[in-house]
Motif scaffolding. Sequence first.
Motif, mmCIF file in Angstrom:
data_model
loop_
_atom_site.group_PDB
_atom_site.id
_atom_site.type_symbol
_atom_site.label_atom_id
_atom_site.label_comp_id
_atom_site.label_asym_id
_atom_site.label_seq_id
_atom_site.Cartn_x
_atom_site.Cartn_y
_atom_site.Cartn_z
ATOM 1 N N TYR A 145 0.862 -1.188 0.000
ATOM 2 C CA TYR A 145 0.000 0.000 0.000
ATOM 3 C C TYR A 145 0.895 1.234 0.000
ATOM 4 O O TYR A 145 1.919 1.249 0.677
ATOM 5 C CB TYR A 145 -0.912 0.017 1.248
ATOM 6 C CG TYR A 145 -2.013 -1.011 1.151
ATOM 7 C CD1 TYR A 145 -1.753 -2.354 1.395
ATOM 8 C CD2 TYR A 145 -3.299 -0.646 0.793
ATOM 9 C CE1 TYR A 145 -2.756 -3.313 1.279
ATOM 10 C CE2 TYR A 145 -4.312 -1.593 0.677
ATOM 11 C CZ TYR A 145 -4.032 -2.921 0.917
ATOM 12 O OH TYR A 145 -5.023 -3.858 0.793
ATOM 13 N N ARG A 146 0.487 2.242 -0.747
ATOM 14 C CA ARG A 146 1.291 3.464 -0.884
ATOM 15 C C ARG A 146 1.487 4.152 0.472
ATOM 16 O O ARG A 146 0.518 4.391 1.206
ATOM 17 C CB ARG A 146 0.582 4.421 -1.856
ATOM 18 C CG ARG A 146 1.203 5.771 -1.977
ATOM 19 C CD ARG A 146 2.496 5.785 -2.791
ATOM 20 N NE ARG A 146 2.278 5.433 -4.182
ATOM 21 C CZ ARG A 146 3.204 4.829 -4.957
ATOM 22 N NH1 ARG A 146 4.383 4.508 -4.459
ATOM 23 N NH2 ARG A 146 2.931 4.555 -6.229
ATOM 24 N N ALA A 147 2.739 4.446 0.803
ATOM 25 C CA ALA A 147 3.048 5.199 2.014
ATOM 26 C C ALA A 147 3.387 6.639 1.644
ATOM 27 O O ALA A 147 3.670 6.938 0.482
ATOM 28 C CB ALA A 147 4.215 4.543 2.741
ATOM 29 N N LEU A 148 3.363 7.501 2.634
ATOM 30 C CA LEU A 148 3.629 8.928 2.415
ATOM 31 C C LEU A 148 4.988 9.256 3.030
ATOM 32 O O LEU A 148 5.107 9.449 4.249
ATOM 33 C CB LEU A 148 2.505 9.753 3.061
ATOM 34 C CG LEU A 148 2.526 11.271 2.897
ATOM 35 C CD1 LEU A 148 2.602 11.687 1.440
ATOM 36 C CD2 LEU A 148 1.300 11.870 3.566
ATOM 37 N N HIS A 149 6.007 9.283 2.183
ATOM 38 C CA HIS A 149 7.393 9.374 2.632
ATOM 39 C C HIS A 149 8.187 10.010 1.486
ATOM 40 O O HIS A 149 7.737 9.948 0.338
ATOM 41 C CB HIS A 149 7.880 7.941 2.950
ATOM 42 C CG HIS A 149 9.027 7.871 3.895
ATOM 43 N ND1 HIS A 149 9.036 8.481 5.119
ATOM 44 C CD2 HIS A 149 10.235 7.226 3.813
ATOM 45 C CE1 HIS A 149 10.168 8.227 5.735
ATOM 46 N NE2 HIS A 149 10.929 7.476 4.958
ATOM 47 N N PHE A 154 6.264 1.789 0.759
ATOM 48 C CA PHE A 154 5.046 0.995 0.885
ATOM 49 C C PHE A 154 4.824 0.558 2.329
ATOM 50 O O PHE A 154 5.779 0.248 3.045
ATOM 51 C CB PHE A 154 5.134 -0.271 0.034
ATOM 52 C CG PHE A 154 5.347 -0.005 -1.432
ATOM 53 C CD1 PHE A 154 4.281 0.359 -2.245
ATOM 54 C CD2 PHE A 154 6.607 -0.111 -1.991
ATOM 55 C CE1 PHE A 154 4.475 0.609 -3.604
ATOM 56 C CE2 PHE A 154 6.810 0.136 -3.349
ATOM 57 C CZ PHE A 154 5.743 0.502 -4.150
ATOM 58 N N GLY A 155 3.554 0.499 2.717
ATOM 59 C CA GLY A 155 3.173 -0.296 3.868
ATOM 60 C C GLY A 155 2.878 -1.692 3.343
ATOM 61 O O GLY A 155 2.453 -1.848 2.194
ATOM 62 N N GLY A 187 -4.751 -0.100 4.114
ATOM 63 C CA GLY A 187 -3.950 -1.325 4.227
ATOM 64 C C GLY A 187 -4.068 -1.990 5.579
ATOM 65 O O GLY A 187 -3.978 -3.216 5.703
ATOM 66 N N ALA A 188 -4.247 -1.173 6.611
ATOM 67 C CA ALA A 188 -4.291 -1.694 7.976
ATOM 68 C C ALA A 188 -5.686 -2.154 8.393
ATOM 69 O O ALA A 188 -5.865 -2.696 9.488
ATOM 70 C CB ALA A 188 -3.807 -0.613 8.949
ATOM 71 N N ARG A 189 -6.672 -1.979 7.504
ATOM 72 C CA ARG A 189 -8.077 -2.217 7.847
ATOM 73 C C ARG A 189 -8.297 -3.576 8.531
ATOM 74 O O ARG A 189 -8.048 -4.631 7.949
ATOM 75 C CB ARG A 189 -8.912 -2.146 6.560
ATOM 76 C CG ARG A 189 -10.403 -2.234 6.758
ATOM 77 C CD ARG A 189 -11.047 -0.936 7.181
ATOM 78 N NE ARG A 189 -10.832 0.170 6.244
ATOM 79 C CZ ARG A 189 -10.864 1.468 6.593
ATOM 80 N NH1 ARG A 189 -11.097 1.814 7.855
ATOM 81 N NH2 ARG A 189 -10.666 2.410 5.692
#
Length: 265
Positions: A145-149, A154-155, A187-189
Amino acid sequence: MKLTVIGATGSMSGPESPASSYLIQARGRDRASGQERTFSLVCDIGPGAFGALWRHVCPRDLDALALSHCHADHMGDIISLQVYRKWGPGSSCPPLSLLGPAQTLSRVRQIEGAAEPERYECEFAFTQLRLDHAYEVGPLTVRPYRALHPVEAFGLRIEGPSEEDPSRTVALFYTGDTDLCESIIEGARGVDLLLSEVGFTSDETEPDMHMDGRRAGEVARRAGVKRMLATHIQPWTPRERVAAEIRQTWDGPLGFAAAGLQVSL
Ligand SMILES: [Zn+2]
Ligand SMILES: [Zn+2]
């Protein structure tokens, strides 16, 4: 599925732990032999992680390495694994499945000091991580899942059989490095375990980099996770400070990642 924390210190190795690295293992059937065995996936391999990993699993027996992103604190010790598999006891092994961002091999070359044509084909079988794709490692499934960095990051959502009841699927989400964003919450759902970075305290305000405790707690709450393990805390940041910030937004089960910690899912 079992998680073993190999290294958990944020942004560097610390006095009590290597930098980021997590071993995820599950029992499954080997397609080649038809036999049941333990599959081993490593997520990130930061400075100091290779030696610590060896205490838990023989590096010959790894099935895959997945990199959340290519910052050195998450992949610097890949060079130890590369030497082991090129020149050491791992040289007779087939190439290790390596999942990572597009720039992974160029980053390995930079660390080694190797020139452009080097593709590490004896050591690694590289697959570029893509959103909306799933990658299988024996009984484990990895979804990025796209991470913000500041770099491509990715996550990783990892699903596999429960230790207690293998007919049941359990899920873990590792945020990698990220600021709070909707794709990480997605992603963490509903996961059984959220392994969330808390790279900042609320004193640090650099955007699109890391989460402080409040933002990490918000991910846990909005994603409806069953349990949260805080990780990637800087070695000089007191846990009590991090816990106090997380508790402003998350009142569910909370623990802290530490080298050697094992969690059965
Ligand atoms: Zn990091
Ligand atoms: Zn990073």
